[in-house]
Motif scaffolding. Structure first.
Motif, mmCIF file in Angstrom:
data_model
loop_
_atom_site.group_PDB
_atom_site.id
_atom_site.type_symbol
_atom_site.label_atom_id
_atom_site.label_comp_id
_atom_site.label_asym_id
_atom_site.label_seq_id
_atom_site.Cartn_x
_atom_site.Cartn_y
_atom_site.Cartn_z
ATOM 1 N N UNK A 233 0.904 -1.222 0.227
ATOM 2 C CA UNK A 233 0.157 -0.004 0.126
ATOM 3 C C UNK A 233 0.740 1.374 0.055
ATOM 4 N N UNK A 234 1.780 1.273 0.798
ATOM 5 C CA UNK A 234 2.912 2.536 1.017
ATOM 6 C C UNK A 234 3.530 2.599 -0.458
ATOM 7 N N UNK A 235 3.933 1.428 -1.031
ATOM 8 C CA UNK A 235 4.582 1.528 -2.244
ATOM 9 C C UNK A 235 3.528 2.289 -3.505
ATOM 10 N N UNK A 236 2.378 1.713 -3.394
ATOM 11 C CA UNK A 236 1.283 2.091 -4.243
ATOM 12 C C UNK A 236 1.052 3.637 -4.253
ATOM 13 N N UNK A 237 0.972 4.272 -3.084
ATOM 14 C CA UNK A 237 0.955 5.644 -2.815
ATOM 15 C C UNK A 237 1.934 6.511 -3.497
ATOM 16 N N UNK A 238 3.107 5.945 -2.778
ATOM 17 C CA UNK A 238 4.380 6.600 -3.475
ATOM 18 C C UNK A 238 4.387 6.813 -4.991
ATOM 19 N N UNK A 239 4.219 5.629 -5.651
ATOM 20 C CA UNK A 239 4.279 5.710 -6.915
ATOM 21 C C UNK A 239 3.167 6.502 -7.571
ATOM 22 N N UNK A 240 2.063 6.554 -7.264
ATOM 23 C CA UNK A 240 0.678 7.170 -7.705
ATOM 24 C C UNK A 240 0.926 8.721 -7.464
ATOM 25 N N UNK A 241 1.554 8.939 -6.318
ATOM 26 C CA UNK A 241 1.713 10.429 -6.044
ATOM 27 C C UNK A 241 2.863 11.131 -6.493
ATOM 28 N N UNK A 242 3.787 10.349 -7.325
ATOM 29 C CA UNK A 242 4.999 10.732 -7.663
ATOM 30 C C UNK A 242 5.040 10.640 -9.503
ATOM 31 N N UNK A 243 3.962 9.822 -10.057
ATOM 32 C CA UNK A 243 3.934 9.586 -11.408
ATOM 33 C C UNK A 243 4.039 10.644 -12.228
ATOM 34 N N UNK B 244 -7.176 11.434 -11.709
ATOM 35 C CA UNK B 244 -7.406 9.929 -11.812
ATOM 36 C C UNK B 244 -6.328 9.470 -10.876
ATOM 37 N N UNK B 245 -5.033 9.923 -11.044
ATOM 38 C CA UNK B 245 -4.051 9.248 -9.946
ATOM 39 C C UNK B 245 -4.438 9.762 -8.573
ATOM 40 N N UNK B 246 -4.863 10.759 -8.094
ATOM 41 C CA UNK B 246 -5.552 11.205 -6.886
ATOM 42 C C UNK B 246 -6.366 10.152 -6.372
ATOM 43 N N UNK B 247 -7.429 9.619 -7.441
ATOM 44 C CA UNK B 247 -8.388 8.894 -7.012
ATOM 45 C C UNK B 247 -7.942 7.453 -6.819
#
Length: 172
Positions: free
Chosen positions: A107-117, A164-167
């Motif tokens: 979950x933490x990795x997913x949040x990091x990757x989405x937030x920085x894409x 979309x990435x925020x969602x």
């Protein structure tokens, strides 16, 4: 991943690194995927404070580069990753060897990757508990990192893409 940035090499390098070696800090284990690290702080005569317990600076030091190095191992060369800020809460004296178990979840990795894409800066927070040999929490350390995708690896994002990435970030 960087050519020499593999768990056995990182473990060896950190165990030989003078700030760790001199403080009595030892990397016990790094998982193959860099998502779990276990570190030990030996209680030695040279790292005791005036009260004959673990020196607080050594306790704090054992957490210093760990989460940043874990993320570098996981995310690789596409990201800038730095320690940004930290705080420690000393809860009881460390009068034995101490241990810290570091974990980065999916979950933490997913949040990091989405937030920085799209190239945005992101400041994930990680908390690690330092425990004595009886499993009692001696201190709790919060680390805040700076994570940003390097320009050449960023997605080209429009405002709608960011929504979309925020969602996606809210879901993970």
């Amino acid at each position: 991943m960087y050519r020499f940035f593999r768990p056995p090499i990182v473990k060896f390098a950190l165990n030989m690194w003078p700030p760790f070696w001199g403080a009595g800090i030892r990397i016990v284990r790094i998982s193959e995927d860099f998502r779990q690290v276990r570190i030990q702080l030996k209680l030695k005569w040279w790292n005791k404070n005036a009260n004959r317990t673990q020196y607080g600076g050594s306790i704090f030091s054992l957490t210093d580069p760990v989460y940043a190095l874990m993320l570098i191992g996981i995310l690789g060369k596409e990201y800038f990753i730095w320690d940004k800020q930290a705080e420690i809460h000393y809860l009881k004296p460390g009068n034995t060897d101490l241990f810290a178990d570091f974990l980065i979840s999916e979950d933490q990795l997913g949040q990091i990757m989405a937030a920085t894409a799209c190239g945005d800066k992101y400041f994930p927070e990680f908390v690690v508990q330092v425990k004595n040999t009886q499993g009692e929490v001696v201190s709790q350390v919060k680390r805040v990192l700076y994570v940003r995708k390097k320009p050449q690896y960023r997605a080209t994002c429009e405002d709608g893409d960011k929504d979309t990435l925020e969602g996606a970030r809210a879901i993970t």
